[in-house]
Design a protein around this motif. Structure first.
Motif, PDB file in Angstrom:
ATOM      1  N   ARG A 276      -6.594  11.149  -5.253  1.00 16.55           N
ATOM      2  CA  ARG A 276      -7.650  10.124  -5.143  1.00 16.55           C
ATOM      3  C   ARG A 276      -8.490  10.351  -3.889  1.00 16.55           C
ATOM      4  O   ARG A 276      -9.710  10.243  -3.918  1.00 16.55           O
ATOM      5  N   TRP A 277      -7.825  10.648  -2.776  1.00 14.76           N
ATOM      6  CA  TRP A 277      -8.556  10.946  -1.554  1.00 14.76           C
ATOM      7  C   TRP A 277      -9.400  12.208  -1.714  1.00 14.76           C
ATOM      8  O   TRP A 277     -10.528  12.268  -1.210  1.00 14.76           O
TER       9      TRP A 277
ATOM     10  N   THR B 155      -2.019   5.305  -2.114  1.00 15.25           N
ATOM     11  CA  THR B 155      -3.070   6.048  -2.805  1.00 15.25           C
ATOM     12  C   THR B 155      -2.663   7.513  -2.909  1.00 15.25           C
ATOM     13  O   THR B 155      -2.357   8.146  -1.891  1.00 15.25           O
TER      14      THR B 155
ATOM     15  N   ARG C 251     -15.482   5.437 -10.979  1.00 15.82           N
ATOM     16  CA  ARG C 251     -14.205   5.801 -10.373  1.00 15.82           C
ATOM     17  C   ARG C 251     -13.837   4.920  -9.181  1.00 15.82           C
ATOM     18  O   ARG C 251     -12.658   4.736  -8.891  1.00 15.82           O
ATOM     19  N   PHE C 252     -14.840   4.389  -8.466  1.00 18.60           N
ATOM     20  CA  PHE C 252     -14.534   3.649  -7.245  1.00 18.60           C
ATOM     21  C   PHE C 252     -15.172   2.261  -7.208  1.00 18.60           C
ATOM     22  O   PHE C 252     -15.032   1.556  -6.207  1.00 18.60           O
TER      23      PHE C 252
ATOM     24  N   ARG D 191      -6.907  -1.851   3.422  1.00 21.46           N
ATOM     25  CA  ARG D 191      -6.331  -0.522   3.585  1.00 21.46           C
ATOM     26  C   ARG D 191      -5.518  -0.161   2.345  1.00 21.46           C
ATOM     27  O   ARG D 191      -4.599  -0.890   1.966  1.00 21.46           O
ATOM     28  N   PRO D 192      -5.868   0.945   1.682  1.00 20.25           N
ATOM     29  CA  PRO D 192      -5.155   1.292   0.441  1.00 20.25           C
ATOM     30  C   PRO D 192      -3.706   1.651   0.708  1.00 20.25           C
ATOM     31  O   PRO D 192      -3.386   2.309   1.696  1.00 20.25           O
ATOM     32  N   GLN D 193      -2.845   1.201  -0.171  1.00 17.97           N
ATOM     33  CA  GLN D 193      -1.422   1.466  -0.069  1.00 17.97           C
ATOM     34  C   GLN D 193      -0.991   2.356  -1.231  1.00 17.97           C
ATOM     35  O   GLN D 193      -1.269   2.057  -2.388  1.00 17.97           O
TER      36      GLN D 193
END
Length: 343
Positions: free
Chosen positions: A191-192, A187, A231-232, A183-185
């Motif tokens: 970015r989303w 972010t 990018r990802f 789970r990204p912290q």
């Protein structure tokens, strides 16, 4: 002794559940893959079970191979053509992912795929080489049992091989990425927003591909794959490649978009060449970017450790450092904008 027995029983139950889960996933994905068959109702340009089987071997262990066999048998038992043929095809479907697993383990494959070597090994050993086993056994079986016409042996073999290979290249990376996702912290919203824009662009691409549009639209998927990889990395490239290739498969099997009016052989070759190029682009670019980021991080860590070593090695006696010429380096001179020195 009773504790050991309970532990063995619990472990046996866990293994049985894992085998059952792999068999169920193999069967369900196999039925899904048969919806887009091209040859004899059982040869698909994308065979997801091979990706599920390989991912299961890496994520759970080789002990789940009976689940692969059971799932393959259940998928093929309704297709025929005979019990011996079903058993041979099932054996080929089992041996192919086991060969891929063995070859990748020998080469030190990492499931995080954060090295260029991992991507190359998955492509050339896990997909292109290992899937020769299932394609050859299956095609020869259909030929010997007269379930497929003699003149269609090589088209059948080609679709079988590329379909199994695409399952490894497109489905297995998605499952391996899901295992390593966290789970990204912290972010940032931008970015989303970028991820949502990429997903929307991929959906629009699929819509255009299924419509009656010129053939060049097919190649608009490569900018999307490049964007996702840079990018990802694998978290974006693997799902994007699966979506792009699935859209192409749907267009080819329905004979629409860039595949309108093409013969089976021409459509099949065009589709699999595109799918192979798309999978290669996504995997290799994502691995290259991940490797570059890892190298950059290691350099930063080395510089930080070197700075700490220099700071510890430098004596600190509390006295101000005097520069050449007798001036205290903590007292600004006229050239620094300070007051003039007293004679």
């Amino acid at each position: 002794m009773a504790v050991a027995d309970r532990y063995s029983l619990r472990r046996g139950v866990v293994v049985a559940l894992q085998i059952g889960a792999v068999a169920a996933l193999y069967y369900a994905s196999g039925r899904l893959g048969l919806l887009q068959q091209l040859v004899r109702g059982q040869v698909s340009p994308l065979w997801p079970p091979t990706g599920i089987a390989l991912a299961g071997l890496f994520l759970v262990g080789p002990r789940v191979w009976p689940g692969i066999t059971l799932g393959a048998f259940l998928v093929n038992v309704s297709l025929g053509p005979s019990v011996p043929a079903i058993l041979l095809i099932t054996a080929g479907n089992t041996l192919a992912p086991l060969c891929a697993y063995a070859l990748l383990r020998l080469t030190g494959f990492r499931t995080r795929m954060n090295r260029l070597w991992d991507a190359l090994a998955l492509v050339f050993l896990g997909a292109f080489t290992s899937m020769l086993v299932s394609a050859t056994i299956g095609s020869v079986t259909l030929h010997v049992t007269h379930a497929a016409a003699t003149e269609r042996f090589w088209p059948t073999w080609w679709v079988w091989w590329t379909g199994d290979a695409m399952g490894v290249l497109l489905v297995a990376p998605v499952l391996l990425v899901l295992r390593s996702l966290r789970r990204p912290q912290g972010t940032p919203p931008a970015r989303w927003a970028e991820a949502a824009t990429l997903a929307a662009a991929t959906a629009v691409y699929g819509f255009l591909l299924l419509a009656t549009v010129p053939a060049p639209v097919l190649f608009l998927g490569f900018p999307l794959l490049t964007w996702a990889a840079f990018r990802f990395q694998h978290a974006g490239a693997a799902p994007c490649a699966l979506a792009v290739c699935t859209s192409a498969i749907l267009a080819a099997t329905h004979g629409v978009g860039p595949f309108t009016g093409l013969s089976l052989l021409t459509s099949m070759v065009s589709l699999q060449v595109f799918n192979g190029a798309a999978a290669l682009t996504a995997l290799l670019l994502a691995a290259t970017v991940a490797e570059r980021n890892q190298t950059q991080w290691e350099i930063e860590q080395a510089v930080e450790r070197l700075s700490e070593m220099v700071a510890r090695a430098t004596p600190d006696d509390g006295a101000p450092h005097v520069l050449p010429g007798g001036r205290d380096d903590e007292q600004p001179g006229p050239e620094d904008g300070g007051p003039p020195r007293q004679p």
